[in-house]
Design a protein around this motif. Structure first.
Motif, PDB file in Angstrom:
ATOM      1  N   GLY A  70       0.797  -1.230   0.000  1.00 49.92           N
ATOM      2  CA  GLY A  70       0.000   0.000   0.000  1.00 49.92           C
ATOM      3  C   GLY A  70       0.825   1.273   0.000  1.00 49.92           C
ATOM      4  O   GLY A  70       1.857   1.386  -0.677  1.00 49.92           O
ATOM      5  N   ILE A  71       0.388   2.241   0.785  1.00 48.65           N
ATOM      6  CA  ILE A  71       1.020   3.566   0.823  1.00 48.65           C
ATOM      7  C   ILE A  71       2.461   3.465   1.297  1.00 48.65           C
ATOM      8  O   ILE A  71       3.369   4.083   0.729  1.00 48.65           O
ATOM      9  CB  ILE A  71       0.200   4.500   1.755  1.00 48.65           C
ATOM     10  CG1 ILE A  71      -1.169   4.797   1.128  1.00 48.65           C
ATOM     11  CG2 ILE A  71       0.969   5.798   2.038  1.00 48.65           C
ATOM     12  CD1 ILE A  71      -2.158   5.487   2.069  1.00 48.65           C
ATOM     13  N   SER A 111       5.243  -9.554   9.383  1.00 45.51           N
ATOM     14  CA  SER A 111       5.793 -10.917   9.313  1.00 45.51           C
ATOM     15  C   SER A 111       6.949 -10.970   8.327  1.00 45.51           C
ATOM     16  O   SER A 111       7.070 -10.096   7.446  1.00 45.51           O
ATOM     17  CB  SER A 111       4.704 -11.892   8.853  1.00 45.51           C
ATOM     18  OG  SER A 111       4.308 -11.557   7.546  1.00 45.51           O
ATOM     19  N   ASP A 151       5.319  -5.749  14.933  1.00 44.76           N
ATOM     20  CA  ASP A 151       3.875  -5.814  15.143  1.00 44.76           C
ATOM     21  C   ASP A 151       3.533  -4.886  16.302  1.00 44.76           C
ATOM     22  O   ASP A 151       3.959  -5.109  17.439  1.00 44.76           O
ATOM     23  CB  ASP A 151       3.479  -7.267  15.466  1.00 44.76           C
ATOM     24  CG  ASP A 151       1.988  -7.425  15.666  1.00 44.76           C
ATOM     25  OD1 ASP A 151       1.305  -6.431  15.974  1.00 44.76           O
ATOM     26  OD2 ASP A 151       1.498  -8.557  15.515  1.00 44.76           O
ATOM     27  N   PRO A 169      -4.232  11.556   4.122  1.00 41.25           N
ATOM     28  CA  PRO A 169      -4.689  11.146   2.786  1.00 41.25           C
ATOM     29  C   PRO A 169      -6.209  11.030   2.748  1.00 41.25           C
ATOM     30  O   PRO A 169      -6.854  10.728   3.758  1.00 41.25           O
ATOM     31  CB  PRO A 169      -4.062   9.747   2.602  1.00 41.25           C
ATOM     32  CG  PRO A 169      -3.079   9.574   3.730  1.00 41.25           C
ATOM     33  CD  PRO A 169      -3.570  10.449   4.840  1.00 41.25           C
ATOM     34  N   PHE A 186      -9.205   9.079   0.129  1.00 45.24           N
ATOM     35  CA  PHE A 186      -9.337   7.656  -0.232  1.00 45.24           C
ATOM     36  C   PHE A 186      -8.287   7.282  -1.280  1.00 45.24           C
ATOM     37  O   PHE A 186      -8.245   7.863  -2.358  1.00 45.24           O
ATOM     38  CB  PHE A 186     -10.752   7.368  -0.735  1.00 45.24           C
ATOM     39  CG  PHE A 186     -11.759   7.502   0.371  1.00 45.24           C
ATOM     40  CD1 PHE A 186     -11.827   6.552   1.368  1.00 45.24           C
ATOM     41  CD2 PHE A 186     -12.605   8.604   0.440  1.00 45.24           C
ATOM     42  CE1 PHE A 186     -12.726   6.675   2.421  1.00 45.24           C
ATOM     43  CE2 PHE A 186     -13.509   8.738   1.478  1.00 45.24           C
ATOM     44  CZ  PHE A 186     -13.567   7.783   2.479  1.00 45.24           C
ATOM     45  N   THR A 191      -5.652   1.114  -2.154  1.00 47.36           N
ATOM     46  CA  THR A 191      -4.808   0.092  -1.519  1.00 47.36           C
ATOM     47  C   THR A 191      -5.728  -1.027  -1.032  1.00 47.36           C
ATOM     48  O   THR A 191      -6.950  -0.936  -1.161  1.00 47.36           O
ATOM     49  CB  THR A 191      -4.055   0.654  -0.286  1.00 47.36           C
ATOM     50  OG1 THR A 191      -5.015   0.923   0.742  1.00 47.36           O
ATOM     51  CG2 THR A 191      -3.270   1.910  -0.614  1.00 47.36           C
TER      52      THR A 191
HETATM   53  N1  LIG Z   1      -5.873   3.689   1.841  1.00 48.58           N
HETATM   54  C1  LIG Z   1      -6.533   4.775   2.219  1.00 48.58           C
HETATM   55  O1  LIG Z   1      -7.530   5.172   1.586  1.00 48.58           O
HETATM   56  C2  LIG Z   1      -6.056   5.588   3.398  1.00 48.58           C
HETATM   57  C3  LIG Z   1      -6.644   6.838   3.606  1.00 48.58           C
HETATM   58  C4  LIG Z   1      -6.233   7.619   4.677  1.00 48.58           C
HETATM   59  C5  LIG Z   1      -5.243   7.152   5.529  1.00 48.58           C
HETATM   60  N2  LIG Z   1      -4.687   5.926   5.318  1.00 48.58           N
HETATM   61  C6  LIG Z   1      -3.657   5.496   6.259  1.00 48.58           C
HETATM   62  O2  LIG Z   1      -2.466   5.220   5.562  1.00 48.58           O
HETATM   63  C7  LIG Z   1      -1.743   4.190   6.226  1.00 48.58           C
HETATM   64  C8  LIG Z   1      -1.428   3.081   5.234  1.00 48.58           C
HETATM   65  O3  LIG Z   1      -2.660   2.602   4.706  1.00 48.58           O
HETATM   66  P1  LIG Z   1      -2.735   1.582   3.469  1.00 48.58           P
HETATM   67  O4  LIG Z   1      -3.982   1.902   2.749  1.00 48.58           O
HETATM   68  O5  LIG Z   1      -1.463   1.537   2.746  1.00 48.58           O
HETATM   69  O6  LIG Z   1      -2.987   0.212   4.279  1.00 48.58           O
HETATM   70  P2  LIG Z   1      -2.700  -1.311   3.888  1.00 48.58           P
HETATM   71  O7  LIG Z   1      -2.483  -1.466   2.425  1.00 48.58           O
HETATM   72  O8  LIG Z   1      -3.795  -2.085   4.540  1.00 48.58           O
HETATM   73  O9  LIG Z   1      -1.292  -1.606   4.641  1.00 48.58           O
HETATM   74  C9  LIG Z   1      -1.259  -1.570   6.032  1.00 48.58           C
HETATM   75  C10 LIG Z   1       0.163  -1.691   6.516  1.00 48.58           C
HETATM   76  O10 LIG Z   1       0.163  -1.674   7.957  1.00 48.58           O
HETATM   77  C11 LIG Z   1       0.809  -2.848   8.447  1.00 48.58           C
HETATM   78  N3  LIG Z   1       0.189  -3.338   9.680  1.00 48.58           N
HETATM   79  C12 LIG Z   1      -1.029  -3.918   9.829  1.00 48.58           C
HETATM   80  N4  LIG Z   1      -1.201  -4.327  11.096  1.00 48.58           N
HETATM   81  C13 LIG Z   1      -0.072  -4.004  11.763  1.00 48.58           C
HETATM   82  C14 LIG Z   1       0.386  -4.218  13.098  1.00 48.58           C
HETATM   83  N5  LIG Z   1      -0.329  -4.902  14.019  1.00 48.58           N
HETATM   84  N6  LIG Z   1       1.618  -3.765  13.447  1.00 48.58           N
HETATM   85  C15 LIG Z   1       2.399  -3.138  12.530  1.00 48.58           C
HETATM   86  N7  LIG Z   1       2.045  -2.920  11.252  1.00 48.58           N
HETATM   87  C16 LIG Z   1       0.812  -3.367  10.864  1.00 48.58           C
HETATM   88  C17 LIG Z   1       0.670  -3.880   7.330  1.00 48.58           C
HETATM   89  O11 LIG Z   1       1.669  -4.904   7.458  1.00 48.58           O
HETATM   90  P3  LIG Z   1       1.408  -6.418   6.876  1.00 48.58           P
HETATM   91  O12 LIG Z   1       1.479  -6.329   5.374  1.00 48.58           O
HETATM   92  O13 LIG Z   1       2.511  -7.236   7.437  1.00 48.58           O
HETATM   93  O14 LIG Z   1       0.045  -6.822   7.356  1.00 48.58           O
HETATM   94  C18 LIG Z   1       0.850  -2.989   6.102  1.00 48.58           C
HETATM   95  O15 LIG Z   1       2.217  -2.743   5.868  1.00 48.58           O
HETATM   96  C19 LIG Z   1      -2.631   3.739   7.391  1.00 48.58           C
HETATM   97  O16 LIG Z   1      -2.228   4.370   8.574  1.00 48.58           O
HETATM   98  C20 LIG Z   1      -4.011   4.215   6.978  1.00 48.58           C
HETATM   99  O17 LIG Z   1      -4.851   4.432   8.085  1.00 48.58           O
HETATM  100  C21 LIG Z   1      -5.059   5.131   4.276  1.00 48.58           C
END
Ligand SMILES: NC(=O)c1ccc[n+]([C@@H]2O[C@H](COP(=O)([O-])OP(=O)(O)OC[C@H]3O[C@@H](n4cnc5c(N)ncnc54)[C@H](OP(=O)(O)O)[C@@H]3O)[C@@H](O)[C@H]2O)c1
Length: 246
Positions: A20-21, A42, A60, A180, A182, A185
């Motif tokens: 993702g991001i 992991s 984690d 960010p 939406f 990801t």
């Molecule tokens: N996508 C959106 O629309 C959006 C919008 C606003 C803000 N955000 C924020 O942007 C950030 C990244 O979002 P994303 O969309 O890229 O999410 P994502 O694709 O779901 O990726 C989540 C990441 O967090 C890690 N993670 C999950 N559980 C964890 C834990 N217990 N301890 C440590 N790391 C953990 C995951 O690792 P694994 O791969 O090992 O599970 C993965 O690297 C988040 O903080 C999210 O809230 C996202």
């Protein structure tokens, strides 16, 4: 003359960089010449990093001691950590009336306590050198949204916590937040590809589309570099105009 946006040679730790991001930021900072450390939960989720010249670490945030170990070991082996990007996070789509303590605690542990502990460990290990922190919040930390009560609460808390940290550490650490909108990801997979739902969402976004992970890189490089040298306790919204309009 040194380039304003230069991040080459900087050591940067990005949490949640396995996909993702965070993955997009990790690859982008690597391409810009930074030494990048990235975390996932992991060995398998970080296994791609080595071949991409990214230093993978397992972390984690449901476990207390991960932050101290992560930052302490990077400093010991590689010297000063120049930039910490707290990006790891989880979302939830549970209605308020159905939210159970276990799920609530998990979201708070990862999205809030995880960020707090990483910042705390960074401060404790770098209080003499100082540093730069970028916390990834969300537009849902600024506005209300259905089925996102605890998630929004943690993301709003990250914004306020970041300002409070500047109040305590501002002479040594610059701390800014990216919100960010939406972004395409796995976190938003449940929305993507659902015709009517996507149309409804896109109609609320002046740019009429979701963002792509790589569209956050410019802001992150700006906040990590000398280009933002007098900027701290600020929040950058990157959402295609969604929260700025009605
Ligand atoms: N996508 C959106 O629309 C959006 C919008 C606003 C803000 N955000 C924020 O942007 C950030 C990244 O979002 P994303 O969309 O890229 O999410 P994502 O694709 O779901 O990726 C989540 C990441 O967090 C890690 N993670 C999950 N559980 C964890 C834990 N217990 N301890 C440590 N790391 C953990 C995951 O690792 P694994 O791969 O090992 O599970 C993965 O690297 C988040 O903080 C999210 O809230 C996202």
């Amino acid at each position: 003359m040194k380039q304003l946006f230069d991040v080459s040679g900087k050591t940067i730790l990005i949490t949640g960089a396995s996909r993702g991001i965070g993955k997009s930021l990790a690859l982008g900072f690597r391409d810009a010449g930074a030494k990048v450390f990235g975390t996932g939960t992991s060995e398998s989720s970080i296994s791609w990093m080595e071949s991409e010249s990214i230093h993978g670490r397992v972390g984690d945030f449901t476990k207390d001691d991960v932050s101290r170990d992560l930052i302490g070991s990077i400093k010991k082996e590689h010297g000063k950590l120049d930039v910490l990007i707290n990006n790891a996070g989880i979302s939830s789509h549970t209605p308020i009336s159905m939210m159970k303590d276990d799920e609530m605690n998990r979201i708070i542990d990862i999205n809030f306590k995880g960020v707090f502990r990483m910042c705390q460990a960074y401060y404790k290990t770098h209080k003499h050198e100082g540093g730069t922190i970028i916390n990834i919040s969300s537009v849902l930390g600024l506005t209300g949204f259905t089925l996102a009560s605890v998630y929004s609460g943690t993301k709003g808390a990250v914004i306020q916590m970041s300002k409070a940290m500047v109040a305590e550490w501002g002479s040594k650490f610059r701390i800014n937040v990216i919100c960010p909108g939406f972004i395409e990801t796995e976190m938003t997979e449940n929305m993507q590809g659902k015709g009517n739902l996507m149309e409804e969402f896109n109609s609320r976004i002046p740019m009429r589309r979701m963002g792509k992970p790589e569209e956050l890189l410019g802001a992150a490089i700006f906040l990590a570099s000398d280009a933002s040298s007098y900027m701290t306790a600020s929040t950058l919204v990157i959402d295609g105009g969604m929260t700025g309009t009605v």
